[in-house]
Each structure stands twice: as C-alpha cells, then as structure tokens.
Design a protein around this motif. Sequence first.
Motif, PDB file in Angstrom:
ATOM      1  N   PRO A  59       0.356  -1.732   0.330  1.00 16.96           N
ATOM      2  CA  PRO A  59       0.285  -0.065  -0.053  1.00 16.96           C
ATOM      3  C   PRO A  59       1.025   0.795  -0.247  1.00 16.96           C
ATOM      4  O   PRO A  59       0.325   2.147  -0.413  1.00 16.96           O
ATOM      5  CB  PRO A  59      -0.916   0.252   1.235  1.00 16.96           C
ATOM      6  N   HIS A  60       1.772   0.987   0.337  1.00 22.30           N
ATOM      7  CA  HIS A  60       3.166   2.500   0.402  1.00 22.30           C
ATOM      8  C   HIS A  60       4.007   2.515  -0.469  1.00 22.30           C
ATOM      9  O   HIS A  60       4.541   3.117  -0.054  1.00 22.30           O
ATOM     10  CB  HIS A  60       2.994   2.742   2.044  1.00 22.30           C
ATOM     11  N   SER A  61       4.024   1.352  -1.035  1.00 22.55           N
ATOM     12  CA  SER A  61       4.995   1.430  -2.283  1.00 22.55           C
ATOM     13  C   SER A  61       6.907   1.694  -1.228  1.00 22.55           C
ATOM     14  O   SER A  61       7.491   1.978  -2.102  1.00 22.55           O
ATOM     15  CB  SER A  61       4.875   2.090  -2.661  1.00 22.55           C
ATOM     16  N   LYS A  62       6.172   0.657  -0.131  1.00 16.14           N
ATOM     17  CA  LYS A  62       7.717   0.795   0.786  1.00 16.14           C
ATOM     18  C   LYS A  62       9.263  -0.300   0.130  1.00 16.14           C
ATOM     19  O   LYS A  62       7.965  -1.070   0.390  1.00 16.14           O
ATOM     20  CB  LYS A  62       7.974   1.809   1.950  1.00 16.14           C
ATOM     21  N   VAL A  63      10.329  -0.354   0.677  1.00 17.88           N
ATOM     22  CA  VAL A  63      10.282  -1.616   0.043  1.00 17.88           C
ATOM     23  C   VAL A  63      11.460  -1.298   1.136  1.00 17.88           C
ATOM     24  O   VAL A  63      12.148   0.080   2.088  1.00 17.88           O
ATOM     25  CB  VAL A  63      11.705  -2.055  -1.151  1.00 17.88           C
ATOM     26  N   PHE A  64      12.063  -2.022   2.672  1.00 19.24           N
ATOM     27  CA  PHE A  64      13.030  -2.540   3.209  1.00 19.24           C
ATOM     28  C   PHE A  64      13.438  -3.432   3.319  1.00 19.24           C
ATOM     29  O   PHE A  64      13.176  -5.180   3.242  1.00 19.24           O
ATOM     30  CB  PHE A  64      11.965  -2.632   4.668  1.00 19.24           C
ATOM     31  N   PRO A  65      14.564  -3.429   3.395  1.00 14.70           N
ATOM     32  CA  PRO A  65      16.055  -3.980   2.591  1.00 14.70           C
ATOM     33  C   PRO A  65      16.489  -4.830   3.970  1.00 14.70           C
ATOM     34  O   PRO A  65      16.408  -4.558   5.128  1.00 14.70           O
ATOM     35  CB  PRO A  65      17.310  -3.606   2.626  1.00 14.70           C
ATOM     36  N   LEU A  66      16.380  -6.289   4.065  1.00 13.77           N
ATOM     37  CA  LEU A  66      17.029  -7.328   4.875  1.00 13.77           C
ATOM     38  C   LEU A  66      18.140  -7.532   4.791  1.00 13.77           C
ATOM     39  O   LEU A  66      18.675  -7.929   4.042  1.00 13.77           O
ATOM     40  CB  LEU A  66      16.259  -8.400   5.587  1.00 13.77           C
ATOM     41  N   GLU A  67      18.842  -7.734   6.319  1.00 13.57           N
ATOM     42  CA  GLU A  67      20.806  -8.388   5.648  1.00 13.57           C
ATOM     43  C   GLU A  67      20.359  -9.441   4.969  1.00 13.57           C
ATOM     44  O   GLU A  67      20.155 -10.602   5.461  1.00 13.57           O
ATOM     45  CB  GLU A  67      21.410  -8.629   7.284  1.00 13.57           C
ATOM     46  N   MET A  68      21.153  -9.611   4.185  1.00 14.07           N
ATOM     47  CA  MET A  68      21.299 -10.124   2.862  1.00 14.07           C
ATOM     48  C   MET A  68      22.060 -11.873   3.575  1.00 14.07           C
ATOM     49  O   MET A  68      22.759 -11.577   4.462  1.00 14.07           O
ATOM     50  CB  MET A  68      21.697 -10.102   1.572  1.00 14.07           C
ATOM     51  N   HIS A  69      20.980 -12.899   3.092  1.00 13.77           N
ATOM     52  CA  HIS A  69      22.072 -14.232   3.290  1.00 13.77           C
ATOM     53  C   HIS A  69      23.200 -13.831   2.224  1.00 13.77           C
ATOM     54  O   HIS A  69      23.774 -13.009   0.989  1.00 13.77           O
ATOM     55  CB  HIS A  69      21.580 -15.800   2.653  1.00 13.77           C
ATOM     56  N   ARG A  70      23.939 -14.719   2.533  1.00 12.30           N
ATOM     57  CA  ARG A  70      25.292 -15.051   1.412  1.00 12.30           C
ATOM     58  C   ARG A  70      24.976 -16.276   0.061  1.00 12.30           C
ATOM     59  O   ARG A  70      25.999 -16.320  -0.632  1.00 12.30           O
ATOM     60  CB  ARG A  70      26.101 -15.948   2.226  1.00 12.30           C
ATOM     61  N   CYS A  71      23.718 -16.707   0.276  1.00 11.76           N
ATOM     62  CA  CYS A  71      23.685 -17.872  -1.402  1.00 11.76           C
ATOM     63  C   CYS A  71      22.224 -17.315  -1.569  1.00 11.76           C
ATOM     64  O   CYS A  71      21.237 -17.033  -0.553  1.00 11.76           O
ATOM     65  CB  CYS A  71      24.218 -18.701  -1.045  1.00 11.76           C
ATOM     66  N   LYS A  72      21.824 -18.463  -2.174  1.00  9.51           N
ATOM     67  CA  LYS A  72      19.913 -17.733  -2.452  1.00  9.51           C
ATOM     68  C   LYS A  72      18.915 -18.538  -1.426  1.00  9.51           C
ATOM     69  O   LYS A  72      19.377 -19.128  -0.395  1.00  9.51           O
ATOM     70  CB  LYS A  72      19.837 -19.218  -3.589  1.00  9.51           C
ATOM     71  N   VAL A  73      18.184 -17.903  -1.334  1.00  5.34           N
ATOM     72  CA  VAL A  73      16.589 -17.570  -0.503  1.00  5.34           C
ATOM     73  C   VAL A  73      15.998 -18.712  -0.671  1.00  5.34           C
ATOM     74  O   VAL A  73      15.673 -19.298  -1.820  1.00  5.34           O
ATOM     75  CB  VAL A  73      16.222 -16.741   0.128  1.00  5.34           C
ATOM     76  N   THR A  74      16.450 -20.206   0.107  1.00 13.56           N
ATOM     77  CA  THR A  74      15.515 -21.731  -0.598  1.00 13.56           C
ATOM     78  C   THR A  74      13.972 -21.234   0.388  1.00 13.56           C
ATOM     79  O   THR A  74      12.906 -22.000  -0.057  1.00 13.56           O
ATOM     80  CB  THR A  74      16.240 -22.443  -0.239  1.00 13.56           C
ATOM     81  N   CYS A  75      14.309 -20.808   1.343  1.00 16.02           N
ATOM     82  CA  CYS A  75      12.693 -20.932   2.219  1.00 16.02           C
ATOM     83  C   CYS A  75      12.227 -19.633   2.707  1.00 16.02           C
ATOM     84  O   CYS A  75      13.217 -18.694   3.836  1.00 16.02           O
ATOM     85  CB  CYS A  75      12.893 -22.153   3.083  1.00 16.02           C
ATOM     86  N   LEU A  76      10.691 -19.046   3.262  1.00 11.38           N
ATOM     87  CA  LEU A  76      10.356 -18.184   3.274  1.00 11.38           C
ATOM     88  C   LEU A  76       9.032 -18.857   4.357  1.00 11.38           C
ATOM     89  O   LEU A  76       8.236 -19.480   3.843  1.00 11.38           O
ATOM     90  CB  LEU A  76       9.880 -17.335   3.379  1.00 11.38           C
ATOM     91  N   GLU A  77       9.126 -18.569   5.914  1.00 10.04           N
ATOM     92  CA  GLU A  77       8.183 -18.400   6.372  1.00 10.04           C
ATOM     93  C   GLU A  77       7.889 -18.232   7.082  1.00 10.04           C
ATOM     94  O   GLU A  77       8.764 -16.907   8.090  1.00 10.04           O
ATOM     95  CB  GLU A  77       8.438 -20.451   7.524  1.00 10.04           C
ATOM     96  N   THR A  78       6.314 -17.843   7.601  1.00  3.79           N
ATOM     97  CA  THR A  78       6.148 -16.076   8.799  1.00  3.79           C
ATOM     98  C   THR A  78       5.159 -16.797   9.821  1.00  3.79           C
ATOM     99  O   THR A  78       4.400 -18.770   9.384  1.00  3.79           O
ATOM    100  CB  THR A  78       5.117 -15.160   7.913  1.00  3.79           C
ATOM    101  N   SER A  79       4.888 -16.132  11.248  1.00  2.00           N
ATOM    102  CA  SER A  79       4.996 -16.981  12.585  1.00  2.00           C
ATOM    103  C   SER A  79       3.452 -16.686  12.164  1.00  2.00           C
ATOM    104  O   SER A  79       3.088 -15.990  11.148  1.00  2.00           O
ATOM    105  CB  SER A  79       5.487 -16.386  13.591  1.00  2.00           C
TER     106      SER A  79
END
Length: 1544
Positions: free
Chosen positions: A1361-1381
Amino acid sequence: MVSERAGTNGIASADRVSFGGSSCEAAFSAAFRRPFFLQDTGLDRPLVLPNMAILMFFLADMATERETLLKAAYPEVQAFCQKHSLMFEVIDLRWGVCDIIDTDHMSTQLCLEEIESCQKLSVGPTFIGLLGDRYGHRPLPRLIEEKEFEALIAQLTGDPSATHLLTFWYWKDENAIPSVYVLQPITDHLSVERDLASALRLAAREAEMHGLISQEQRHRYDKSETEWEIEHGLLSTQEIDLAASIFLREVEGLDKHLLEGTSMQLVDTEEDGSLDNEAQQLLRSLKAKIANYYPQHLKVHTVPWNAHPGNPRHKGHTKYLKELCEQFITATNHQVLRSLRYRGKSSEEPDGLLQELSHHMMLCLESCRVFCGRQDLLDNILQSIRQNDDHVHTPLILYGPPGCGKTALMCKLSEQVRTLLGQETVVVIRQLGTSQLSSAIHSLLRDICFQVCLAFGFPPLPVQVTQACSDLILFFHNLLLTVSHLGVQSLVLFFDSLDQLIPADGAHKLYWLPKDCPPKVHIVVSTSPAEHGILETLQEAMPEPEAYFEVGPLSREEGGKMLKVLLASVRRKLSPAQQTVLQHSFPEGGHPLLFKLAFNEARRWASYTLPSALTIATTAQEALHRLCGRLEKRHGTVLVAHMLGYIASSRNGLSDAELKDILSLDDEVLSEIYQHCSPPCKTILRFPPLLWAQLRRDIGECLVERQADGFALLGLAHRQFTEVVQNRYLPAQDKTKRHLLLADFFRGTWSWGMKKSLKLPLLGKSLNADRKVSMTPSPLGCMVPPCAQWNMNWITCKIVATGIQGIANDLAMCNERINCPELRLVPFKIPFVFSLLGVSIIYTEVLARLHFFMLSYPDLIGKLCQQCLSWLNVCPHPVLVPLCGFLQPPGGPLKMTVTGFLKGVTVLELSSDHKVLVAGSQDGMMVVWIMEDIEVMHTLTGHSAEVRCVKVFGKGTAAVSTAMDYTLRIWNLVSGRQKFSIQDSHSGEQRLYQLHVDERNRIVYSASGAKVNAWHLETAEHIFQISGEAPDAWLCTEVFEPRQVVMTVSEGGTLSLWDSSTGELQSKHQLSGLQEEAPTCSVLIQKQGKMIVGFSRGSLSMVRLSAYLMKKLPGRVRFLVVSEDESLLAAGFGVYVRVFLANSKGFHRFMAEDLEHECVVHSAVFSPDNSIIVTGSQVWDLTYDRKHKTLAPVPDCTGCTAMSHDGNYVYFPQAGERRQVIIWDSTKGAECDRLDTSAQVRCLEVAEQRKLLFTGLVSGTVLVFPLNSTQDVVCIPPPESQKPINHMALNRQEEQLAIAYDDVVLVLDISPGKPCPVIDKPMYTFYTQIPAAVISSVAVLANYRVLYGMSSGDLFLYDCPHSKVFPLEMHRCKVTCLETSHGEKWALSGSEDSLQRLWDLELCQWEHEMCYYKTSFLKGIQCACFSKDDKYVYTGSFDHSITVWDVLSGALLAVQFVYATANRIMPTADGFIATTRLGYIIRERFHCPQSISSQYNPLQNIKATCVVKSRKKEEANPREQHDRGKVSRNQIRTNKLSQNCVIM
C-alpha cells in the motif's frame, strides 16, 4: 567387586572418550611401532580395564559388623555403583568357611594374591580392614630359604626335640632355586602348629641376636594373617593416593575388664585361656604403625564396653554400627568418584583399543620369553619376508596341528622382523580368539585399521566405514595399498590361529584376506589343517608352495630345552633322575603344548618326591584328564565339574564375580560344601570365596583371562581342554542343567533379594536364604530372551553396551532357532549418521519403523511400540515423538543395502550358477559377493577409472571387466587375482563400453567407441577388430550367439549385422520411427532374437529390422537388463528403476511403484528365481507386493508437493512431463484423482479453509482448482513476459495470494464464490531491481506486505500500500525458504548454505542466526513452519534432518534424522506433519519438558555442526558469540543464549 559390565539398567559402559591427546597418541604410536619393549611406553604390565573389587577382612569377633555391613551398607554402595555403570563385589575370603583346614598352608598367600588382584582391577577401594582387639592367627611360614633354615636349626642344638620337630615337618626341596625348606601338610594342626611356632620363634629370636637374620626376617615368624594383609594392602604400597581404609574398633575400659577376667573373647588368648600378651604387644605395634604412617586412612570408633559384646541392641553398639556403615559408604563412594575422575583425564582410549593392544602384546611377550628351538624354520620364514619386501607377493601361511607351537613361532617372528626390515617397521599381531575383539572379523579389522592409521599418521578411519564388514574389508585393502605407496616403512601383520575366528561375516572363507600383498606390506597367518577347511581354502586361493611353512613337533632335545627354560622362569629345576623320567616320556619329542602340560606337572615335583609319583602323560588329552582328576580329588567332583561346565557352556566366558554368583545359585555345589557344617548365616547363603580362590589357583594356566564386553572373562585356555571338559562333564543332561542355571542367573531370577530354598543334610530342613547374586545381572552375557520377552529395556541395554552388531548377532541367532514372524520385523541396523547411539535415538528409530505393524502384531511389535511411546512421553529432554511409521519399515521391498564401495556402483553381473555377484564402481574398485550369504568374497583392484562393464563366466570362477582407463582385465574369481590386463584400443571420447563372452569359442568381445575387438579368454590374444564409420558412433552392441551375429546400433539409427567369428559386415538397415532420439542402452532377448533399446527421451523400443515403441519412461534410459528366463525386464532412469513383466504381447509393469534410490542408478541384476533384484547397492524383494505390506508411500518423483493440513491428501505433479496433478489419499495409500494442466507444473499451494488448489505453471499461468468441484477451473493469466512461476504463497487468512516470477510479484485478493472463487486482477504488482538475480521464495502477510528472497541471497520486505521496500540483511547465497509465524511477529528465512535467520518483523532485523548441517556436501533449508503457538520452529533440511528451534532464544532443542529430505512441513496442535522425498508422511508430537538439564546437548548423538548467534547476546557480549548453548526453558527468557555446538 565393582565391575563395569553392568550399569544402571544392566548397561555395560566402558568409558567412551575422544581421542586426540598428544601424550595418548604418542603412547599409541610408540606401542604400535615397538610392541616388545613395553617399558618404553609405560605398558610394562597387562592393561586391564579397572573394575571395582574390595577385599575385606574381618576377625572372629567382627561377625556383627560383617552382618550389618552386608545388610545396611553394601546395598547402598551397590546402588551408587550401578549409577556409574559399575558392578559391586566384596571379597571376604573368610566368609562361609566354617572350619578352615589349611593343610597346604596356602591361605595367607591366597589372601595376598587377592589383594593384588583388587589393586589391579578396582576403580574404587581395593582394601578395607576392620581391626579390633585381636591380633589374629599367626600362621607358620610355608617356605623357608635353605640358609635361613639352617641358621634356625643351629640355634636349637641344645634342644634335640625342637630340632627333630622342625626337620620332621620341614623338608628340603633342592628343585627350588635357591633351595628351600617346605612345610609339609599338617592334619593335627592344633598341637603341631603350636609346637612348631614356639620352636621357630625361639630360634628366630636367637638368630637375630647373633646377627644371622634381620629383624624383618624374624618378624615373619611372629606376624599374624591380619598384619600380613594390612601390610600388603596398605603399609607396603608405594602409591601416594591409596585406595585403602582401616576401621579401628576401640572398646572403652577394655584393659580394666580384662584384669577382671571378663571380655576375654575380644582378645587373643593362650591355650589355657589367659591373655596372650605377646600378641597384644604385636597388635599395639601394628596400630601404632598405621596411625604414624597412614593416619588419613585410619578411622577410629570408640565403643562403650558391653557385657555381651556384639549385641546389636545395645545403644552404644547401635550408634557405632550406624557410624561404621555411614563411613564405609562415604569412603567407598568417594574413592569411586575420585578414580572415575582420574580415569576420565588420564586413561582415555578409543573404544578399548589400547586395552586390546596391551592384551596381545603381553601374550606375545610371554610366548617369546620361553621360546626355544625351530631356528631353521624361523630363518627360512624371515628370509622369505626379506626377499618379498620390494615386490608383490603372497601372504605366508604357517600350519600345523593344535599345540604344535604356531603361536609361539608367530610371536618370535614378530619380535625379530624389526631387526630384519628396520627399526621403524610397524608390527601388528593378533592372537585370534584370545579376546572378544580378536574373535570377530569385523572388530578385528576395525582395530587393525585404526592401529595402522595411527602408526603411519593417517587420518583415523571414518565412522561410516566401521558399520559394515564389507566397508571395512575394502578400507583394509586400500589401507595396505596406501602404506605400500608411501614406500618408506614396512608393515607386517601377524594373524595367529585363523581357525579361532567366529565364522560370521565370511571369516573362515577368508574373503577379507588379501591374496597378494603389495611391496612393503607383509601378512603372516597361521592355522590348523583340520579346522573348518581353512588350509584348503588358502591352498585353493594361493597355490604357491613357497608360501607355506609346516610347523612340526619339537625334537626331544628341543623339548628338553623348552622344559628347562619354563622351569627356570618359575625358579625351579629337576634332579637328574627326574630329568631322565621326562626324557623317557618323550623319546621322539612332541608338540610344545604337550611339553607345556608336562611342565605344569613337573613344576610340582620336589626333590623329595617319590619316584612312584613321577609320572608324565604322553598325550595332551591324558595330561588334561589327569589335571581334572587331581582337581576332583582335592576340591570335590561336583564343584570341579560344575564350575568348568559353566565356563564351557557360556558364550564368551564368565567373570570372576559371575562365577561366584552362579556357584552360589547351584544347590548341588552348596549341599556338598555344607554337608558337614552349617553355613555361617541362616538368611544369606553364598559360595565361600576362599574355596574359589583355591580352585582357581590349582587350575593354573588352563584357565585364562580374555577381554570381552569391556572387562576380563575367564575361559578355558586350550581347545583340547574344552574338549576334555565337554566330554567329561557335559553329557546332554548335565549340559541342559548348566544352561538352565545360567539362564536363571542372567535373567535375574534370583537377584533383587529373591530367596532360594535349599535343604541341607546337616540341618534336616529347607533353608530359604538370599543368595546375594548381582542385583542387576548383565543381560548381555550368554542370555538372549525368548521372543515373547523381548522388550525395549533389553534392546536398549544391548545396543548401548555392545553396539548394533551385538544385537544384530543376537537377532540372527534367534531367527535361526525361533519361528517368530514378529521378531523378524525388529529393526537393528541404525546407520552411521549417529556418532553415539543415545537411548532416545534407539526408541525413536524403533517406533518410526515398527509403527506400521503396531496393530497387526500386537503381542511383540505392539508391546515394543507402546514401550517406546511411554518412554518418549516422559523423556527428560526435548524429543520428537513419532505418531506414525515414516522410516523404511522392515519386511518392505528393500531387503538390504550392500556396501563396500567408496563411490557409486556402476555395473552388476551375476554368474551363471547364481552364486557370485560382481559389482564395479566409479573409482575403479570391484567387489565380488557371495549371493548365498550376501558376503564380500574379494575386492579386485587394478582399474584406475570408472568400471563400465563386467561379465562373469566359467560358472562364477572368472570375470572380465572394462573401464574408462581403456583397459580390459580378466580375473580369477577363486583367488581374487588378475590374470590378464589388456590395453584396449581407443580414440577420443567413448560412450560405449560393452562386453560379451562366448564361452563355447573362448572369446570375449569388447565394444568401445566405433570398434569391437575380439580377444581370446585363455591367452588374451587379439583375434580381430570390427570398425564402424567414425562420424556415426555405435551406442548399442549385442552378440546373438545362435546366429553368430554381432548387432550394433549407431547414433544415427543404423542397425548393422556382423559375423561374430570373422568380423565381416553382413548387412545394414536404417531404423525408422526413432523421433530424433539417440539410443543410450540395449539388451538382447536371445529367445526372440530381438534387441530392446533405450533412448535419450525415455523411449523403449523393440528392434529387429525395424523399431517399434514399447513403453515411454519419464526420463533418459540409462540401462536395461533382463532376467535369466527373459520374463522380467528392468529399466533404469535417473534415481528410479522400473520392472516390467513379459507376456505374449510384450512387456507391462510388474510393480506398482518404481524402485527409488538416493542417487542415480547405473546397473541392476535379477536373481535366478526372479525373487530379488539388485539395483546399484540395494537389494529388493520382488515378491513383496504379494505379502502383507504397509500403505504405499506417496509416489512423488518431483519434490514439488502440497499437503492438506491434516496430511490426509498430498498433491504433486505427475513424473516426466508434469502436466497433471495427482491427488493422493495417504490414508488409503492410493491415488484418488488427477487434474490436467496445460503446461508443466512448477509449484503448488493449498488453501485449506477455502478448499482450493493453486497450480503454478511453467507458462506463467496459475490454475485454481476448487477441490470440491475440480472440473471448475479458474485461470490467472501471467504478466506480459509469460515467464515461469518461481514460487507462490498464501497469507494466514487465505485472503491474499502472492505469485513470484523472476523479477515481478503479483498480489491478488481471493474472495469466496460458488463454485469457483472470485479472483480479480492483481491488487499490486511490483518489480525487483537486482541484476542477474531472480526471486526464489516469497511469503505474504496481512495488509499486503510481501517478504521475498532472491537467488543472490538478498531479502526484502515490501509494503504494497505504501510502495516502500525494507531491505533486510542478505544471506550469503540463494534464499530457499521463507515462513511467517501465525501471529506474524516473526519470520524465518533459510538459504542454500543451511543458514537460518529468525526475524523480528516489527524491527526488520534478525533476532537469531542459526546454522546447522551434518556434512558440507548436503546443505540447505528446504522447508519450515512455526508451531501453532509460535514457540518453536520446525525446519526440514537437505541433509535429511528435521530440527526444532526455540523462537525466544534461538536455541536448538532437538534433531531427528529422517533419511530423506522433507518436501513440505505443516504445524499441528502439538507438533507437525511433513512429506519426504521417499514418499512417507511424518506425523510427530514435540515433547518439551518445562525444565531441561543444563547438561543436555541436542547434538550429543549426531555428527553435525551447529552455530547460533543471538543479536541481544551479541550486543551485550560480543566475545561470547560462540559459547556452547545450554538449553533450559527456565532460562530462555532471561538469558539470550548463544550456541556453538561442534561435534565432528
């Protein structure tokens, strides 16, 4: 005695410790390189694993103390010792013997020997004495040296009667060196002993006064048994930290009451009842000596005088007894703990190897010490070793009948070989069968490999190699090659008595023994010609006569010299007349064993022994029968027969403590002992320890100690002695009795205070008494419980104590003798992924494998599963509890996995007689298996590159192989040797390596590239070559023998026919209908004269003069094989093998499921009866579908799955084209529907509440299937680019859907509708700006927030809704999994390098960084989910692990190895559900106690690396980032724990 054989639950637990200390390593290396100079390494005496033995001595007035300690103190100490895996025993030599008639005057010496034994074995106190106001019996010295005796006689010249008395009872023995006077047996001991003692003491005092003897020598004639024992156990010990205690009882006012003539029973008295003042003075001197020199070991108790001494009801006496018990318990427990701590620091050793090494070294030293003769034979063998040192040679074989001296010769060779080959030569010797570890080929090779690796500075052998015997054999052979390639030091291995190996694992077939030794490596073996056909096996495999050396009998001169050496070793000699008797007994000489037995008889001869008693047996059997007769005469037939019978009937022997317990349960033995007197106690009945000590001493060297189960067991020394015992004492009825009592003992029938009645003749009534046998008799000795009595407690104890191999052997033995179908289902092979077998792992493994059969087999399997559940539900640390079966069940189609390769299997071939299987591997190694027992027969080394084809001929006696090293090799499979090595012609890259053997014409055809060569099998002569056109290389070649035709199919589809005898071209045909596919493999159907060809796109075609399509497989066909009767066809594609059955119309599928493997399969072979197929390294049962089986696993081959929240339905693409979605009912194990898609499926998501299945396609389209109405489909079109969908995600409320492409994300609303949902155009669309990176994973939260990860490792949170991107500290290689509580406070990101980050979404920063992996080759996070309450995170990794993490602390709570990658994981109310690549559904409950011990380590039993960093902890203490985590639910909130658990 406290022994380490049984622990809290009967668990034997020799201390397992890490190996890596420099001092320990140095000691090892020195010991391995210089095995005969033990003083250099500190191993100058046998290294024995300490147990705990306490020798107690009590005087006659200590009966109350003895009984009180027995009832009140011993049980508590025993319980304490059991907690530390020790077994407790008190040795009280005076207990149980009513009237000691010490006719041979050996009792004192036996007591002193027992003290030495306790000092050697015990981990706790070794000597505890209770000393009161009696000095005790003062025995006469049994031996007096000649010079000293004559000095005593000289002092009695004025007393002829005293002189006559001494010379009458002391006889001079000139056979002793130096000569001694020996006290003769005295029957009327009371009067004679008193007179002798008086004369000796008088003479000794006079001799001391004249300076003829020292004060110490004089004191020997006054010294009591009590002082002898205290002096040996305490006063003469040089160690600073003594494990000895003296409890002193002082009676108040005793002197006053003695003057009044009362309490005389408390002190020493003269014959007339008056006070023995001399004894009292000696007692005071002894007490003063203890108090002055060892006050810290003296504990004084002052007891008020009592008119009735020893009355336990007296108030003062009661207090004293209570304090005595408390001090005894405290002192004993303290000594145990201190010794255990010391051993943990200074006595570390890897799995008992140092103990095993010491055992064989001491045996070797003893044999060398008395070796004599055989110099010519010794020189010949050493010369052969020297000549063979620089080239390939055969092992050397020494053979001869039992007792001929092979062992002594081997030991002497091992001593002299270093002088021959150089001082740096590494010598390894094993006297096989003398210890448990040297009796089984598995443990033998494991220890030898470890020893050689250590001696040469190689890395220790990997844990996975030690699991299977075939792996060990391969490692052993490669290790010898590695040593040879160094070319610096020589290695000499001595294997004495091959016939003493247990026959398991093909030990007697000698497949493990290299038939050729490389340079610098020597193997010398010995065997008996008449045992197990071993010599014949050796001669068949190695026919070279120069490798064999016969060990014959000793000549009479050599035998005489041996006897002199043996006698001199014990400071004895023989008179000339006695030597003549010996010489006449062996006019022709004899074997060393016979001379050794003659020595045991002759050493008993004194110079005054009557000539009529000088008889020597002329055979070993006669000598041993005479020994038994002498023992029976002295100790009684019942005791001797039963004791030797128990030892001969036991599995590996019996310990000293076990034998005394068993004899205490033997009613016949006790009835004989107590036939003339009553036992000392009416409530406790035991076998008297003194009688056992006397019997053991008299048996001598015919009873030997062998290391087994972690400590010393007693066994019969010689095979001939075993035969004599079995024939003499174990007829069928008696043998049954011995076994029944052993069974009662090891089952614990009479332990835990259970009373056993016995009717004694003297009492005339039954005595119901406690036999005081071990409270937790070891279930690990000779007893295996019957089928109905198997339980998890016993299984766990057995595994922890003896390893998987121990219980595997027991199960195999039971299955051979017991027809119990349930028992055959009990799994016992837990793989090497576990560094140590923890109890929780055992319970979890058994439950997850047997749960399938819980209801079908309630009696045993159901009971075991319930026991597992009960234990896991109360486990004191976090654990995952299986709620269903999800590990490979026993009895399934996969029967076993054959091992023996360092790299993958590439080719398999079965002999025509179906007895031999030959397998080749990627590293060039070949292994020959015996199919009957699935045992390794040979390892064939020669190829230096991947083996591509093998053919077996000559009914399994020969084989030919070809490899990518461009060689063709012909092998002799009987000997395991190479006959010929042929350099096959080659040019450029070759894709074809095929062989065909024409046994009738003795020709082998080898096809490679565009050439076929013909070679003669017997001479390796080249016969002819067929060459094709270079641009059109052959990809398939077969030889059709009936028509003498060679058939080839080229890459362009040309079928050529060639004459197999001349190589001339007969005809060519162009095949049609191949549809631009290249042939990849072929197999010939001889009966039909047709070739079946596999193609690059999965086609199977039947070829004659044309090709027609038979079947279509999902992938490239890698190999084709047919069964012997050509009724079954196996086709391999990728990691799968599909089996077809032939009928009149062709072939159709034989099994419902394809056979799945962990990696690509290159070969297969059928058994002759078509019941088994071996694919790669796995053996499958083809009859399994016709048996009772579990539900079929999910047949997903893609790894792209979705699952309903209850796990009842699984959704996955069809293998191959992936244009259909299969709905699988996991409750029925069957497919229930198929959904057609317009393109290949890339990803799947399920909206459980809305009953929707979202299917992402390679075309970029998303198809939405209502699960209640699958024919109504909603299509979500792709963006203009039409790129494949990479990932999809639903939010928790199932109201928004995020669709991720390479660089764009669509967020759509999902509204309910009938029958289809309402999905409008995307609410939001946003693009990524990361060059050369694509979106790899996505998650969507409420309020249109999207979390997405990139292939580059970048991670972002986008607020739509606000068209804002928040960069998070990157991993060293490909992100294979994302899950939220579930509450959307937390998120988890996982990457290919196994790094996980737990994010606080409010702060947009990670809270914990967790990294867990088992190996560097299998890393990465596949899936994850939060628990319903958001307390835990469950993670599935590519290394086949599922881990549980604490959200608040980031701590690792639990790890479970599931043997496959989890594709999808979803939370349940108390755990999770997951699917795996093997198709199993995992349902588990997470059990986490509120309080967890700070000592708990989740990686204790897993070989893995885990590092946890927590931001708050890191900010507070940046230097403590790598502290080891301590998991405690009580500490999690207040202490942000950092964890760095590294267990390699």
